[in-house]
Design an enzyme around this catalytic site. Sequence first.
Site, PDB file in Angstrom:
ATOM      1  N   HIS A 178      64.517 -11.979   4.946  1.00 22.03           N
ATOM      2  CA  HIS A 178      63.366 -11.193   5.158  1.00 22.03           C
ATOM      3  C   HIS A 178      63.180 -10.803   6.530  1.00 22.03           C
ATOM      4  O   HIS A 178      62.969  -9.568   6.880  1.00 22.03           O
ATOM      5  CB  HIS A 178      62.026 -11.871   4.245  1.00 22.03           C
ATOM      6  N   GLU A 179      63.388 -12.074   7.373  1.00 23.98           N
ATOM      7  CA  GLU A 179      62.840 -11.466   9.000  1.00 23.98           C
ATOM      8  C   GLU A 179      63.875 -10.818   9.422  1.00 23.98           C
ATOM      9  O   GLU A 179      63.712  -9.528  10.210  1.00 23.98           O
ATOM     10  CB  GLU A 179      62.832 -12.899   9.733  1.00 23.98           C
ATOM     11  N   GLN A 211      57.441  -6.635  14.413  1.00 24.49           N
ATOM     12  CA  GLN A 211      56.099  -7.063  13.907  1.00 24.49           C
ATOM     13  C   GLN A 211      55.023  -7.089  15.032  1.00 24.49           C
ATOM     14  O   GLN A 211      53.677  -6.798  14.453  1.00 24.49           O
ATOM     15  CB  GLN A 211      55.959  -8.283  12.912  1.00 24.49           C
ATOM     16  N   HIS A 248      63.596  -7.202   8.908  1.00 23.62           N
ATOM     17  CA  HIS A 248      62.438  -6.359   9.909  1.00 23.62           C
ATOM     18  C   HIS A 248      63.327  -5.845  11.081  1.00 23.62           C
ATOM     19  O   HIS A 248      62.533  -4.743  11.799  1.00 23.62           O
ATOM     20  CB  HIS A 248      61.336  -7.462  10.435  1.00 23.62           C
ATOM     21  N   CYS A 266      54.314 -11.062   3.465  1.00 14.00           N
ATOM     22  CA  CYS A 266      54.606 -10.477   4.700  1.00 14.00           C
ATOM     23  C   CYS A 266      53.408 -10.369   5.688  1.00 14.00           C
ATOM     24  O   CYS A 266      52.433  -9.958   4.864  1.00 14.00           O
ATOM     25  CB  CYS A 266      55.475  -9.348   4.814  1.00 14.00           C
ATOM     26  N   LEU A 267      53.233 -10.846   6.804  1.00 16.86           N
ATOM     27  CA  LEU A 267      52.187 -10.830   7.767  1.00 16.86           C
ATOM     28  C   LEU A 267      51.821  -9.157   7.685  1.00 16.86           C
ATOM     29  O   LEU A 267      50.820  -8.936   8.140  1.00 16.86           O
ATOM     30  CB  LEU A 267      52.216 -11.585   9.006  1.00 16.86           C
ATOM     31  N   GLY A 304      57.732 -17.118   9.196  1.00 15.65           N
ATOM     32  CA  GLY A 304      58.658 -16.229  10.014  1.00 15.65           C
ATOM     33  C   GLY A 304      57.893 -15.034  10.457  1.00 15.65           C
ATOM     34  O   GLY A 304      57.019 -14.295  10.002  1.00 15.65           O
TER      35      GLY A 304
HETATM   36 NI    NI Z   1      57.664 -10.043   6.913  1.00 16.49          NI
END
Ligand code: NI
Length: 166
Positions: A136-137, A51, A140, A94-95, A46
């Site tokens: 999670h997304e 991000q 952000h 997480c990226l 995701g």
């Molecule tokens: Ni993330």
Amino acid sequence: MIRKVLRTGDPRLLRTAAPVDQFDTVQLHKLVQDLHDTLRAHKGLGLAAPQIGVGLRVLVFRDPDAAAANRNVVLVNPTICPVGETTSVAAESCLSVPGRWGDVRRYEHVRVTAFDVTGQPVEREFQGMAARILQHEYDHLDGVLYPQRMANGLGSSYVPQAVAHR
Ligand code: NI
């Protein structure tokens, strides 16, 4: 277009994103395409607009109902509410926090109301892994990274053996 993913330490990851107020624009379509492209390039689950440095309430993640088709759920201005009170703890990564994992408690079952890129209302429910990714997304969009959801903060995230030895 594949965009650079911001990493922890970048203040843009800690800001509350603004709602999208114009739908079906060239800019919004391009943002969603960039999210798809960047998510795919990083083999992520995701990705949220902050991000990639865009402070708008837009996120994408793998659609559990269309996983085989490699399709993503696209949510603009989402609102999440839990269905029931069941929660579970599982490891997340997480990226924007590369190479680390941490155990986070999330609701098992959530309902989301949002809009698609053209401004049509969307209402869906997700459970298990998809519900976890969505939460999670969503975080952000509020400038929250998963380590803030962990009992002891960033210091207790860890590098799993399988990754460390790769
Ligand atoms: Ni993330």
